[in-house]
Design an enzyme around this catalytic site. Structure first.
Site, short mmCIF file in Angstrom:
data_model
loop_
_atom_site.label_atom_id
_atom_site.label_comp_id
_atom_site.label_asym_id
_atom_site.label_seq_id
_atom_site.Cartn_x
_atom_site.Cartn_y
_atom_site.Cartn_z
N ALA A 62 0.83 -1.20 0.00
CA ALA A 62 0.00 0.00 0.00
C ALA A 62 0.87 1.25 0.00
O ALA A 62 2.03 1.24 0.41
CB ALA A 62 -0.92 -0.01 1.21
N GLY A 107 0.07 -5.37 0.57
CA GLY A 107 -0.99 -5.46 -0.40
C GLY A 107 -0.57 -6.11 -1.70
O GLY A 107 -1.38 -6.71 -2.41
N GLU A 110 -0.89 -9.70 -1.04
CA GLU A 110 -2.32 -10.01 -0.95
C GLU A 110 -2.95 -10.07 -2.34
O GLU A 110 -3.84 -10.89 -2.59
CB GLU A 110 -3.01 -8.96 -0.08
CG GLU A 110 -2.64 -9.12 1.39
CD GLU A 110 -3.12 -7.97 2.27
OE1 GLU A 110 -3.82 -8.25 3.25
OE2 GLU A 110 -2.80 -6.81 1.96
N GLU A 130 3.17 -5.75 7.76
CA GLU A 130 2.33 -4.75 8.43
C GLU A 130 2.58 -4.67 9.94
O GLU A 130 2.46 -3.59 10.54
CB GLU A 130 0.85 -5.05 8.16
CG GLU A 130 0.39 -4.76 6.75
CD GLU A 130 0.59 -5.92 5.79
OE1 GLU A 130 0.06 -5.88 4.67
OE2 GLU A 130 1.30 -6.88 6.17
#
Length: 255
Positions: A62, A107, A110, A130
């Site tokens: 992200a 992300g 992911e 994270e």
């Protein structure tokens, strides 16, 4: 454009093209990915390849600058938005392959987890870091990673935030295969190992696996029986069995 959608013969190719930011995901880029996935879903592509521009990064995660100073409601809606985009990727009517070049963090990993398959260059580095920011994965990582590599290994990666190299990723089942340069060509060769078969049978097989993933085995077997019966009714099944009996290569027509 930070997201491009092109074709490589029968394959669609979605590329994150923001190499100066290691192909990081902003909310606007997530929106563009969602729009591109809608186009892919309506296309005649037999599979989707997802990759990142440049040699360093598939997707570094992200865009952290966007995540600070936001309300709880905005943070929750942001997580749900990312989850919804990657749910589109997981639900495509054709298989998808993440082509991991370099970093796949947060992300980015992911997004790769939402693909049907993952192939990686030997320089790939994967992780969900994270926890190092006082956060947890929010775009599906806590749900898809344990289903792929098992709860213990997933918890170790999530709770330590450690980076997994390409060889370990293959060993634990996080990636299906390691590939050499040129990565996109070799990823396409991997995809063509299954795109030669009929789309209906491929769809039924994926659906049987995915729908039964969280069900008791007796319920999953019912789903398999139903979809297997449907497969027998297709013209491709008749062609495949006739080709076997006649000792020739089947000519599937996706019907």
């Amino acid at each position: 454009m930070p997201v491009t959608l092109t074709r490589l013969d029968e394959l669609a190719v979605l590329t994150l093209d923001r190499p100066e930011a290691l192909n990081a995901l902003s909310f606007s880029i997530l929106g563009e990915i969602g729009q591109a996935l809608d186009e892919v879903a309506e296309s005649d592509a037999r599979a989707l390849l997802v990759t990142g521009a440049g040699p360093k990064s598939f997707c570094a995660g992200a865009d952290i600058k966007e995540l600070t100073g936001r309300s709880l409601d905005a943070q929750k809606k942001g997580a749900e938005f990312g989850q919804a985009v990657f749910a589109k990727l997981a639900a495509l009517p054709m298989p998808s392959v993440a082509v991991i070049n370099g970093f796949a963090f947060g992300g980015g990993l992911e997004m790769a987890l939402a693909c049907s398959f993952r192939v990686a260059g030997r320089n790939a580095k994967l992780g969900l870091p994270e926890i190092k920011l006082g956060l947890i994965p929010g775009y599906g990582g806590t749900q898809r990673l344990p289903r792929l590599i098992g709860e213990a290994r997933a918890l170790e990666m999530i709770l330590t935030g450690r980076t997994v190299g390409a060889e370990e990723a293959e060993r634990i089942g996080l990636v299906n295969r390691l590939i050499d340069e040129p990565l996109l060509d070799n990823a396409a060769a991997f995809a063509r190992e299954f795109t030669v078969y009929g789309k209906l049978a491929l769809s039924f097989a994926r659906s049987a696996v995915q729908r039964a993933g969280d069900l008791p085995i007796h319920e999953g077997l019912k789903i398999e029986a139903d979809l297997s019966t449907l497969a027998y009714q297709t013209a491709d099944a008749a062609e495949g069995m006739a080709a076997f009996a006649e000792k020739r290569k089947a000519r599937f027509q996706d019907r």
